[in-house]
Design an enzyme around this catalytic site. Structure first.
Site, short mmCIF file in Angstrom:
data_model
loop_
_atom_site.label_atom_id
_atom_site.label_comp_id
_atom_site.label_asym_id
_atom_site.label_seq_id
_atom_site.Cartn_x
_atom_site.Cartn_y
_atom_site.Cartn_z
N GLU A 26 0.81 -1.22 0.00
CA GLU A 26 0.00 0.00 0.00
C GLU A 26 0.85 1.27 0.00
OE1 GLU A 26 -2.91 -0.40 3.14
OE2 GLU A 26 -4.07 -1.83 1.94
N GLU A 84 -10.68 -4.79 9.86
CA GLU A 84 -9.59 -3.81 9.87
C GLU A 84 -8.56 -4.11 8.80
OE1 GLU A 84 -7.11 -0.70 10.57
OE2 GLU A 84 -9.14 -0.94 11.31
N VAL A 88 -3.60 -11.58 2.46
CA VAL A 88 -3.10 -12.86 1.97
C VAL A 88 -1.76 -12.55 1.32
CG1 VAL A 88 -3.46 -14.78 0.38
CG2 VAL A 88 -5.40 -13.83 1.64
N GLY A 94 -4.96 -15.20 -5.61
CA GLY A 94 -5.51 -15.74 -6.85
C GLY A 94 -5.69 -17.25 -6.85
N GLY A 96 -7.73 -18.85 -4.43
CA GLY A 96 -8.92 -19.20 -3.68
C GLY A 96 -8.80 -19.07 -2.18
N GLY A 98 -7.97 -16.37 -0.36
CA GLY A 98 -8.60 -15.15 0.11
C GLY A 98 -10.10 -15.26 0.19
N TYR A 132 -14.01 -7.55 -4.14
CA TYR A 132 -15.18 -7.18 -3.33
C TYR A 132 -16.43 -7.04 -4.19
CZ TYR A 132 -11.67 -6.24 0.25
OH TYR A 132 -10.64 -6.35 1.15
N GLU A 141 -18.75 6.29 -2.05
CA GLU A 141 -17.99 7.46 -2.43
C GLU A 141 -18.44 8.62 -1.56
OE1 GLU A 141 -18.18 8.30 -6.61
OE2 GLU A 141 -17.80 6.21 -7.14
#
Length: 158
Positions: A26, A84, A88, A94, A96, A98, A132, A141
Site C-alpha cells: 500500500e 480492519e 493474503v 488468486g 482461492g 482469500g 469485493y 464514495e
C-alpha cells in the site's frame, strides 16, 4: 489445501510480518507504528479489542493470511463487524485462499449477530475492488477518513 482458525498469541510475529508486507504493497511502510507487543496486549491482554483468524497453507503449515476484525456500533445500523485488515501473502493470491478467509469473516459477522460488516479499500487497489465487487459489496464514495494521532491530540489539548 487451506485451514482457517482463530488466531493465537504465538501467531503474532508472523501476522506482523504480513502487516508489514501489506504496508509495503500500500506504499506506506513508514506508517506502521504498531508492534507485536502492542498487538499482544490489545488482543490477549485483560481488555482485548480485536480478534483475528489465520489462514494456513496445509502443505507447509505456514500462516499465509490473516483477517483482523473488531466490532463497532453504528447509530444507524447497530452492531457491525469491522474488518480492519485482510491480508493474503502475495504469492498465494488468486488461488482461492482469500475467498475462504473473507467468507469466514462474513460467517463470523452472522454468528455474532451483527447487522453487517464493513471495511475500507484504497481507490487504486483494483484487484481488491474487483474481488469485493464479486460479493456485490457497496463501495461508498463521498466519505473521507479522518485521523488524529495521539501526539497531535496531546499538543492540541496542551
Amino acid at each position: 489445501m487451506y485451514t482457517i482458525r482463530e488466531g493465537k498469541k504465538e501467531d503474532l510475529p508472523r501476522i506482523f510480518e504480513l502487516i508489514e508486507e501489506l504496508a509495503i504493497y500500500e506504499k506506506a511502510p513508514e506508517q506502521v507504528t504498531n508492534t507485536v507487543a502492542m498487538m499482544e496486549e490489545d488482543g490477549f491482554g485483560p481488555n482485548p479489542v480485536y480478534g483475528f483468524f489465520v489462514l494456513i497453507k496445509e502443505a507447509t503449515q505456514e500462516i499465509i493470511g490473516t483477517a483482523i476484525y473488531y466490532y463497532r456500533y453504528s447509530t444507524w445500523k447497530g452492531r457491525r463487524l469491522y474488518l480492519e485488515d485482510y491480508i493474503v501473502t502475495e504469492k498465494e493470491r488468486g488461488k482461492g485462499a482469500g475467498k475462504l478467509l473473507f467468507e469466514r469473516v462474513m460467517k463470523k459477522s452472522l454468528e455474532d449477530n451483527c447487522t453487517g460488516m464493513m471495511w475500507q479499500v484504497l481507490d487504486w487497489n483494483e484487484p481488491a475492488i474487483n474481488f469485493y465487487n464479486k460479493y456485490n459489496s457497496e463501495i461508498e464514495e463521498g466519505w473521507y477518513n479522518c485521523h488524529l494521532q495521539a501526539e497531535e491530540i496531546r499538543e492540541m489539548l496542551g
